[in-house]
Write a protein that holds these residues in place. Structure first.
Motif, PDB file in Angstrom:
ATOM      1  N   LEU A 120       2.870  34.724  86.101  1.00  0.00           N
ATOM      2  CA  LEU A 120       2.253  34.797  84.778  1.00  0.00           C
ATOM      3  C   LEU A 120       0.940  35.559  84.838  1.00  0.00           C
ATOM      4  N   GLY A 121       0.545  36.115  83.703  1.00  0.00           N
ATOM      5  CA  GLY A 121      -0.783  36.705  83.544  1.00  0.00           C
ATOM      6  C   GLY A 121      -1.470  36.071  82.353  1.00  0.00           C
ATOM      7  N   PHE A 122      -2.740  35.727  82.505  1.00  0.00           N
ATOM      8  CA  PHE A 122      -3.523  35.116  81.421  1.00  0.00           C
ATOM      9  C   PHE A 122      -4.553  36.128  80.923  1.00  0.00           C
ATOM     10  N   PHE A 123      -4.634  36.260  79.594  1.00  0.00           N
ATOM     11  CA  PHE A 123      -5.501  37.264  78.976  1.00  0.00           C
ATOM     12  C   PHE A 123      -6.343  36.613  77.878  1.00  0.00           C
ATOM     13  N   ALA A 124      -7.575  37.092  77.736  1.00  0.00           N
ATOM     14  CA  ALA A 124      -8.442  36.641  76.646  1.00  0.00           C
ATOM     15  C   ALA A 124      -8.288  37.595  75.474  1.00  0.00           C
ATOM     16  N   GLU A 125      -7.992  37.043  74.299  1.00  0.00           N
ATOM     17  CA  GLU A 125      -7.846  37.849  73.104  1.00  0.00           C
ATOM     18  C   GLU A 125      -9.195  37.976  72.400  1.00  0.00           C
ATOM     19  N   GLY A 126      -9.390  39.106  71.747  1.00  0.00           N
ATOM     20  CA  GLY A 126     -10.609  39.330  70.983  1.00  0.00           C
ATOM     21  C   GLY A 126     -10.364  40.381  69.930  1.00  0.00           C
ATOM     22  N   ASN A 127     -11.434  41.057  69.501  1.00  0.00           N
ATOM     23  CA  ASN A 127     -11.286  42.103  68.501  1.00  0.00           C
ATOM     24  C   ASN A 127     -10.644  43.349  69.082  1.00  0.00           C
ATOM     25  N   ALA A 128     -10.805  43.560  70.377  1.00  0.00           N
ATOM     26  CA  ALA A 128     -10.164  44.678  71.048  1.00  0.00           C
ATOM     27  C   ALA A 128      -8.851  44.192  71.677  1.00  0.00           C
ATOM     28  N   LYS A 129      -8.252  45.006  72.541  1.00  0.00           N
ATOM     29  CA  LYS A 129      -7.012  44.585  73.171  1.00  0.00           C
ATOM     30  C   LYS A 129      -7.287  43.450  74.154  1.00  0.00           C
ATOM     31  N   PRO A 130      -6.290  42.593  74.419  1.00  0.00           N
ATOM     32  CA  PRO A 130      -6.496  41.465  75.330  1.00  0.00           C
ATOM     33  C   PRO A 130      -7.015  41.915  76.694  1.00  0.00           C
ATOM     34  N   VAL A 131      -7.922  41.107  77.245  1.00  0.00           N
ATOM     35  CA  VAL A 131      -8.555  41.421  78.532  1.00  0.00           C
ATOM     36  C   VAL A 131      -7.981  40.515  79.608  1.00  0.00           C
ATOM     37  N   HIS A 132      -7.539  41.114  80.701  1.00  0.00           N
ATOM     38  CA  HIS A 132      -6.926  40.343  81.778  1.00  0.00           C
ATOM     39  C   HIS A 132      -7.944  39.418  82.431  1.00  0.00           C
ATOM     40  N   LEU A 133      -7.543  38.169  82.646  1.00  0.00           N
ATOM     41  CA  LEU A 133      -8.403  37.183  83.289  1.00  0.00           C
ATOM     42  C   LEU A 133      -7.938  36.858  84.701  1.00  0.00           C
ATOM     43  N   VAL A 134      -6.706  36.361  84.822  1.00  0.00           N
ATOM     44  CA  VAL A 134      -6.228  35.902  86.128  1.00  0.00           C
ATOM     45  C   VAL A 134      -4.708  35.823  86.090  1.00  0.00           C
ATOM     46  N   ASP A 135      -4.086  35.915  87.266  1.00  0.00           N
ATOM     47  CA  ASP A 135      -2.629  35.793  87.402  1.00  0.00           C
ATOM     48  C   ASP A 135      -2.279  34.510  88.144  1.00  0.00           C
ATOM     49  N   TYR A 136      -1.089  34.018  87.849  1.00  0.00           N
ATOM     50  CA  TYR A 136      -0.557  32.861  88.580  1.00  0.00           C
ATOM     51  C   TYR A 136       0.796  33.240  89.158  1.00  0.00           C
ATOM     52  N   ASN A 137       0.987  32.942  90.434  1.00  0.00           N
ATOM     53  CA  ASN A 137       2.277  33.126  91.094  1.00  0.00           C
ATOM     54  C   ASN A 137       2.621  31.836  91.830  1.00  0.00           C
ATOM     55  N   GLY A 138       3.757  31.271  91.500  1.00  0.00           N
ATOM     56  CA  GLY A 138       4.151  30.014  92.119  1.00  0.00           C
ATOM     57  C   GLY A 138       5.659  29.912  92.268  1.00  0.00           C
ATOM     58  N   SER A 139       6.070  29.016  93.142  1.00  0.00           N
ATOM     59  CA  SER A 139       7.503  28.776  93.335  1.00  0.00           C
ATOM     60  C   SER A 139       7.709  27.358  93.834  1.00  0.00           C
ATOM     61  N   LEU A 140       8.883  26.811  93.555  1.00  0.00           N
ATOM     62  CA  LEU A 140       9.265  25.485  94.028  1.00  0.00           C
ATOM     63  C   LEU A 140      10.697  25.534  94.532  1.00  0.00           C
ATOM     64  N   GLU A 141      10.946  24.826  95.618  1.00  0.00           N
ATOM     65  CA  GLU A 141      12.305  24.682  96.134  1.00  0.00           C
ATOM     66  C   GLU A 141      12.769  23.251  95.927  1.00  0.00           C
ATOM     67  N   TYR A 142      14.071  23.077  95.791  1.00  0.00           N
ATOM     68  CA  TYR A 142      14.611  21.728  95.582  1.00  0.00           C
ATOM     69  C   TYR A 142      16.011  21.638  96.184  1.00  0.00           C
ATOM     70  N   ARG A 143      16.422  20.404  96.412  1.00  0.00           N
ATOM     71  CA  ARG A 143      17.803  20.105  96.787  1.00  0.00           C
ATOM     72  C   ARG A 143      18.293  18.993  95.888  1.00  0.00           C
ATOM     73  N   ARG A 144      19.531  19.082  95.487  1.00  0.00           N
ATOM     74  CA  ARG A 144      20.081  18.066  94.586  1.00  0.00           C
ATOM     75  C   ARG A 144      21.550  17.841  94.909  1.00  0.00           C
ATOM     76  N   SER A 145      22.012  16.658  94.589  1.00  0.00           N
ATOM     77  CA  SER A 145      23.428  16.339  94.736  1.00  0.00           C
ATOM     78  C   SER A 145      24.177  16.853  93.511  1.00  0.00           C
ATOM     79  N   PRO A 146      25.481  16.985  93.573  1.00  0.00           N
ATOM     80  CA  PRO A 146      26.241  17.506  92.435  1.00  0.00           C
ATOM     81  C   PRO A 146      26.042  16.713  91.143  1.00  0.00           C
TER      82      PRO A 146
END
Length: 361
Positions: A120-146
């Motif tokens: 994801l990317g987070f941006f601050a909105e204003g009178n001009a075009k949105p300004v980039h603030l920070v990015d998030y990168n994440g992942s999760l692994e899982y195991r499950r039964s049927p």
């Protein structure tokens, strides 16, 4: 008979094709925190719009989708964790770069192993075009039964919640120091009398020009008896302090001796050149007055300051051209005397006669 067989085939396969796994992000939050931001928009910026595939209890492939749409459901999900402060709230736009869910069956353990990735990317909105603030990168692994297909919902909710927690922690530590999150601009204008040097003579009402300030060689083919290079500038520096941009503007009115010259020296000619320098000071004064009346927004303040300076610079050129044109570069003594009085009055802060004479506002 062929038509009937074809219809029967459609009835048999259509339900299987229509099946999908629908993600439900709805959750219950016991206490909502008050925050100085609000998520205003979610934008799907993914190159690949498909989310991924999971498996049913019978190992049928089920495409993954959202209950409504990813953008709408995620916006509702984020807003469950906070309430926007009514006094001041940064409008935050979120761009989803990637959301991918993959699952495989492991025959040895008879379990499904899955991986969910989110960017994801987070941006601050204003009178001009949105300004980039920070990015998030994440992942999760899982195991499950049927028989635990619905556990995928919990994993996805967990990952999205982690993305909100990441941004929430980031903005709380950065909002007082990050320029794009400033709530106001405090403008400080500095216009002191500066000491002059051989290279630069700064305007000083107690230090009138002398011919020693004109050190360039005269231009032999010029029709003018003398030329002065006089102008003004602004220099700025800013820093964040307690959530506000503290912007300093330093004003300088000056003449450059090495670009100024004279052929025949006289007190009358020197007065004409002094009036050129005085007009620079007058225009700079008018700019300073406008600077101190500015109401600056954090998103556009730099452009606004630049526009005001350029307007003042154009005004200076217009006033100087009017002065030289009407006095015929000082040859018209009566008009020169009139301009002397107009400029002296303008130096006191009364600009009405100057505005009328030079055609400025």
């Amino acid at each position: 008979m062929r038509i009937i067989a074809f219809l029967v085939f459609l009835l048999l396969v259509s339900p299987a094709l229509a099946q999908e796994y629908v993600l439900d992000l709805a959750t219950t939050v016991s206490k909502m925190a008050e925050r100085k931001y609000d998520f205003s928009d979610i934008i799907d910026a993914r190159a690949e719009k498909a989310i991924g595939i999971v498996y049913s209890d019978r190992r049928d492939k089920l495409p993954v989708s959202f209950e409504s749409s990813m953008t709408r459901d995620l916006l509702i999900f984020y807003r469950q964790f906070y309430t926007a402060s009514p006094s001041s709230a940064h409008q935050i736009q979120v761009k989803v770069y990637n959301f991918d869910l993959k699952e495989i069956y492991q025959a040895d353990s008879k379990l499904y192993r899955g991986n969910v990735q989110l960017s994801l990317g987070f941006f601050a909105e204003g009178n001009a075009k949105p300004v980039h603030l920070v990015d998030y990168n994440g992942s999760l692994e899982y195991r499950r039964s049927p028989g635990k297909l619905n556990n995928i919902n919990e994993v996805v909710r967990n990952l999205f919640q982690k993305s909100w927690e990441f941004f929430d922690a980031w903005i709380q530590t950065q909002e007082l120091n990050h320029r794009e999150l400033a709530e106001e601009v405090i403008l400080k204008v500095f216009d002191p009398i500066r000491p002059s040097s051989r290279d630069t003579v700064f305007y000083d009402p107690e230090r009138p020009l002398t011919w020693e300030d004109f050190t360039d060689r005269p231009k032999p083919f010029s029709k003018n008896n003398a030329t002065i290079f006089a102008s003004f500038s602004i220099e700025g520096s800013g820093n964040m302090e307690s959530g506000s941009i503290q912007q300093e503007v330093h004003v300088k009115a000056y003449m450059l001796p090495r670009q100024s010259w004279v052929k025949v020296k006289s007190g009358y000619a020197l007065n004409h050149e002094q009036m050129h320098f005085d007009l620079v000071r007058v225009v700079a004064d008018r700019m300073v007055r406008k600077l101190r009346q500015l109401n600056l927004e954090p998103y556009l303040f730099a452009a606004k300051l630049n526009d005001l300076y350029l307007d003042a610079y154009r005004e200076m050129n217009k006033v100087q051209e009017a002065y030289d044109s009407q006095t015929r570069h000082g040859l018209d003594e009566n008009m020169q005397a009139k301009w002397n009085l107009i400029i002296q009055e303008a130096l006191t802060g009364n600009y009405l006669k100057l505005e009328a004479q030079a055609g400025i506002e």
